[in-house]
Design a protein around this motif. Structure first.
Motif, short mmCIF file in Angstrom:
data_model
loop_
_atom_site.label_atom_id
_atom_site.label_comp_id
_atom_site.label_asym_id
_atom_site.label_seq_id
_atom_site.Cartn_x
_atom_site.Cartn_y
_atom_site.Cartn_z
N HIS A 94 3.88 3.51 5.23
CA HIS A 94 2.74 4.13 4.56
C HIS A 94 2.57 5.59 4.99
N ASP A 95 3.02 5.94 6.21
CA ASP A 95 2.95 7.33 6.65
C ASP A 95 3.93 8.20 5.86
N GLN A 97 4.87 7.56 2.85
CA GLN A 97 4.26 7.68 1.52
C GLN A 97 3.16 8.74 1.52
N TRP A 98 2.38 8.79 2.60
CA TRP A 98 1.31 9.79 2.71
C TRP A 98 1.90 11.20 2.69
N ALA A 102 1.26 14.09 -0.02
CA ALA A 102 0.66 15.35 0.42
C ALA A 102 1.52 16.54 0.00
N ARG A 109 -2.86 8.44 -0.94
CA ARG A 109 -2.33 8.73 0.40
C ARG A 109 -2.81 7.65 1.38
N ALA A 111 -3.47 5.57 4.62
CA ALA A 111 -3.52 5.95 6.04
C ALA A 111 -4.32 4.92 6.81
N ASN A 115 -3.94 9.65 9.75
CA ASN A 115 -2.94 9.82 8.70
C ASN A 115 -1.67 10.45 9.27
N GLU A 198 -10.52 7.81 2.77
CA GLU A 198 -9.53 8.63 3.47
C GLU A 198 -8.58 7.81 4.34
N HIS A 199 -9.04 6.65 4.81
CA HIS A 199 -8.23 5.82 5.72
C HIS A 199 -8.30 4.36 5.29
#
Length: 210
Positions: A94-95, A97-98, A102, A109, A111, A115, A198-199
């Motif tokens: 997933h990081d 992908q973030w 970005a 995104r 996280a 993130n 956001e997370h």
């Protein structure tokens, strides 16, 4: 007799940082700021002339650099800080992908509590501080290495310092753009809606069975 207006219901908040983490961040940021400011007084002529007392600036710069890891080392007594360091050291799918989202300036995104950008910043600044300390010690204690090593250490120290200043400026700018993130570090809690937006993987990260 008219009724007084009802108070607006406070939005739910979730805990994010402990007091120990707050003070580790603040102390580290203060020492880093002292390093940067004293470095400016040593390398920029107009600041050197304005402040003067070069010997004092050298001493303050050296000791603030030596003390830079101390807040983190003391903070290791906090279980919450150790848990967050573990999170920062984990880089998953997933990081990646973030980071792709970005770089392409897209949404979506995913996280956890931190993130991918925050994880990369933490890893980079930790490595940079270690290199700065090593090269700084070679410059400070001239008997530790031959002249050619000290010359190379000076080159690396100076150019890495410039890079650190640029990266920290970017970090401060990103924090300025996200007031809720700053509030979380200052007060220890964040808005629950902000946390979900956001997370989104934060809750799952804390409880993998969810």
């Amino acid at each position: 007799m008219s009724r007084p207006p009802e108070r607006a219901t406070a939005r739910p908040r979730v805990p994010r940082f402990t007091r120990a983490e707050h003070w580790v961040h603040r102390a580290t940021a203060t020492l880093m700021a002292v390093c940067v400011l004293t470095a400016g007084c040593l390398y920029l002529p107009f600041l050197a002339e304005l402040v003067g007392r070069r010997a004092l600036m050298v001493t303050v710069h050296e000791w603030s650099g030596i003390l830079l890891p101390v807040p983190l080392l003391l903070g290791l007594g906090s279980r919450a800080l150790r848990a967050d360091l573990t999170r920062l050291n984990r880089f998953g799918r997933h990081d990646r992908q973030w980071l792709r989202a970005a770089l392409r300036r897209r949404g979506g995104r995913p996280a956890g509590k931190f993130n991918a950008g925050q994880k990369l910043y933490a890893a980079w600044i930790a490595g940079a501080v270690l290199v700065m300390m090593g090269t700084g010690l070679l410059m400070w204690f001239t008997h530790l290495a031959p002249l050619v090593w000290r010359t190379g250490a000076t080159f690396v120290h100076d150019w890495l310092a410039l890079t650190v200043i640029v990266v920290i400026a970017g970090h401060v700018w990103m924090a300025y753009r996200d007031p809720e993130s700053r509030r979380g570090l200052r007060t220890g809690s964040v808005d629950a809606h902000w946390a979900r937006h956001e997370h989104p993987l934060w809750k799952q990260e804390e409880d993998p069975t969810r």
